[in-house]
Write a protein that holds these residues in place. Structure first.
Motif, mmCIF file in Angstrom:
data_model
loop_
_atom_site.group_PDB
_atom_site.id
_atom_site.type_symbol
_atom_site.label_atom_id
_atom_site.label_comp_id
_atom_site.label_asym_id
_atom_site.label_seq_id
_atom_site.Cartn_x
_atom_site.Cartn_y
_atom_site.Cartn_z
ATOM 1 N N LEU A 263 0.831 -1.197 0.000
ATOM 2 C CA LEU A 263 0.000 0.000 0.000
ATOM 3 C C LEU A 263 0.868 1.251 0.000
ATOM 4 C CD1 LEU A 263 -2.733 1.417 0.161
ATOM 5 C CD2 LEU A 263 -2.641 1.126 2.653
ATOM 6 N N GLU A 264 1.908 1.252 0.805
ATOM 7 C CA GLU A 264 2.804 2.414 0.881
ATOM 8 C C GLU A 264 3.471 2.682 -0.479
ATOM 9 O OE1 GLU A 264 4.300 5.728 2.436
ATOM 10 O OE2 GLU A 264 2.947 4.389 3.501
ATOM 11 N N GLU A 265 3.919 1.623 -1.138
ATOM 12 C CA GLU A 265 4.515 1.782 -2.469
ATOM 13 C C GLU A 265 3.477 2.297 -3.468
ATOM 14 O OE1 GLU A 265 7.946 -1.676 -2.592
ATOM 15 O OE2 GLU A 265 5.833 -2.282 -2.719
ATOM 16 N N SER A 266 2.268 1.772 -3.383
ATOM 17 C CA SER A 266 1.201 2.223 -4.270
ATOM 18 C C SER A 266 0.910 3.707 -4.074
ATOM 19 C CB SER A 266 -0.082 1.425 -4.020
ATOM 20 O OG SER A 266 0.077 0.082 -4.387
ATOM 21 N N LEU A 267 0.842 4.139 -2.824
ATOM 22 C CA LEU A 267 0.594 5.557 -2.545
ATOM 23 C C LEU A 267 1.721 6.433 -3.075
ATOM 24 C CD1 LEU A 267 -0.917 5.340 1.036
ATOM 25 C CD2 LEU A 267 -2.102 5.971 -1.073
ATOM 26 N N ALA A 268 2.962 5.985 -2.887
ATOM 27 C CA ALA A 268 4.103 6.757 -3.386
ATOM 28 C C ALA A 268 4.065 6.849 -4.912
ATOM 29 C CB ALA A 268 5.420 6.130 -2.911
ATOM 30 N N LEU A 269 3.739 5.744 -5.564
ATOM 31 C CA LEU A 269 3.630 5.758 -7.028
ATOM 32 C C LEU A 269 2.491 6.658 -7.478
ATOM 33 C CD1 LEU A 269 4.283 2.028 -7.975
ATOM 34 C CD2 LEU A 269 5.673 4.006 -8.625
ATOM 35 N N TRP A 270 1.366 6.602 -6.795
ATOM 36 C CA TRP A 270 0.224 7.450 -7.136
ATOM 37 C C TRP A 270 0.611 8.920 -7.041
ATOM 38 C CZ3 TRP A 270 -4.493 6.748 -9.169
ATOM 39 C CH2 TRP A 270 -5.366 7.833 -9.128
ATOM 40 N N GLU A 271 1.285 9.286 -5.948
ATOM 41 C CA GLU A 271 1.710 10.678 -5.768
ATOM 42 C C GLU A 271 2.671 11.100 -6.871
ATOM 43 O OE1 GLU A 271 3.185 10.487 -1.779
ATOM 44 O OE2 GLU A 271 1.210 10.910 -0.909
ATOM 45 N N ARG A 272 3.602 10.221 -7.218
ATOM 46 C CA ARG A 272 4.541 10.535 -8.298
ATOM 47 C C ARG A 272 3.798 10.674 -9.619
ATOM 48 N NH1 ARG A 272 8.698 13.374 -9.932
ATOM 49 N NH2 ARG A 272 9.863 12.351 -11.581
ATOM 50 N N GLY A 273 2.826 9.807 -9.844
ATOM 51 C CA GLY A 273 2.034 9.887 -11.063
ATOM 52 C C GLY A 273 1.273 11.198 -11.161
ATOM 53 N N GLU A 274 0.708 11.643 -10.049
ATOM 54 C CA GLU A 274 0.007 12.927 -10.035
ATOM 55 C C GLU A 274 0.963 14.069 -10.375
ATOM 56 O OE1 GLU A 274 -3.233 13.858 -9.521
ATOM 57 O OE2 GLU A 274 -3.799 11.736 -9.556
ATOM 58 N N GLU A 275 2.159 14.027 -9.813
ATOM 59 C CA GLU A 275 3.150 15.063 -10.107
ATOM 60 C C GLU A 275 3.547 15.041 -11.580
ATOM 61 O OE1 GLU A 275 7.668 16.448 -8.790
ATOM 62 O OE2 GLU A 275 6.806 14.657 -7.923
ATOM 63 N N LEU A 276 3.764 13.852 -12.112
ATOM 64 C CA LEU A 276 4.139 13.723 -13.521
ATOM 65 C C LEU A 276 3.015 14.190 -14.438
ATOM 66 C CD1 LEU A 276 5.897 10.273 -13.224
ATOM 67 C CD2 LEU A 276 7.039 12.445 -13.797
ATOM 68 N N ALA A 277 1.783 13.871 -14.091
ATOM 69 C CA ALA A 277 0.645 14.325 -14.893
ATOM 70 C C ALA A 277 0.572 15.853 -14.888
ATOM 71 C CB ALA A 277 -0.645 13.721 -14.362
ATOM 72 N N ARG A 278 0.859 16.458 -13.735
ATOM 73 C CA ARG A 278 0.844 17.922 -13.641
ATOM 74 C C ARG A 278 1.948 18.525 -14.513
ATOM 75 N NH1 ARG A 278 3.499 21.341 -10.637
ATOM 76 N NH2 ARG A 278 4.356 19.773 -9.246
ATOM 77 N N ILE A 279 3.125 17.915 -14.511
ATOM 78 C CA ILE A 279 4.229 18.397 -15.352
ATOM 79 C C ILE A 279 3.838 18.309 -16.822
ATOM 80 C CG2 ILE A 279 6.586 17.880 -16.127
ATOM 81 C CD1 ILE A 279 7.138 16.963 -13.189
ATOM 82 N N CYS A 280 3.265 17.181 -17.222
ATOM 83 C CA CYS A 280 2.844 17.024 -18.614
ATOM 84 C C CYS A 280 1.807 18.080 -18.981
ATOM 85 C CB CYS A 280 2.272 15.622 -18.847
ATOM 86 S SG CYS A 280 3.519 14.308 -18.844
ATOM 87 N N GLN A 281 0.854 18.323 -18.090
ATOM 88 C CA GLN A 281 -0.183 19.314 -18.376
ATOM 89 C C GLN A 281 0.411 20.712 -18.512
ATOM 90 O OE1 GLN A 281 -3.503 18.408 -19.012
ATOM 91 N NE2 GLN A 281 -3.319 20.440 -19.914
ATOM 92 N N LEU A 282 1.412 21.038 -17.687
ATOM 93 C CA LEU A 282 2.072 22.345 -17.803
ATOM 94 C C LEU A 282 2.728 22.497 -19.173
ATOM 95 C CD1 LEU A 282 3.713 22.711 -14.267
ATOM 96 C CD2 LEU A 282 1.872 24.114 -15.230
ATOM 97 N N TRP A 283 3.396 21.433 -19.637
ATOM 98 C CA TRP A 283 4.017 21.476 -20.957
ATOM 99 C C TRP A 283 2.958 21.654 -22.047
ATOM 100 C CZ3 TRP A 283 8.755 22.397 -22.430
ATOM 101 C CH2 TRP A 283 9.827 22.117 -21.572
#
Length: 82
Positions: free
Chosen positions: A35-55
């Motif tokens: 669960l902890e790994e899943s949450l960390a991956l989810w948070e990273r995914g959200e950050e990456l999605a935000r970066i892509c959207q900014l671009w």
């Protein structure tokens, strides 16, 4: 437009962020992680999605500006011909 970075890492380009996001989604879909790994991956995914959207937002703004500039130049040509 520059991707978001931490103090110790260079900014991510769109393609880098997108590719990492694809990998994050793949790992989440594969399962078998805590669960902890899943949450960390989810948070990273959200950050990456935000970066892509900014671009993408930056690219759209540049395209819109180029279109407005072209339209203004065309309007000036039409006025000069009249």
């Amino acid at each position: 437009m520059i991707g978001v970075s931490t103090e110790n890492s260079p900014p991510l380009g769109y393609e880098q962020a997108r590719d990492e996001l694809i990998e994050v989604v793949r790992r989440l879909e594969a399962g078998g992680i805590t669960l902890e790994e899943s949450l960390a991956l989810w948070e990273r995914g959200e950050e990456l999605a935000r970066i892509c959207q900014l671009w993408l937002d930056g690219a759209r703004a540049r395209l819109d500006a180029a279109i407005r500039q072209e339209e203004a130049a065309t309007a000036d040509l039409v006025e000069d011909e009249e």
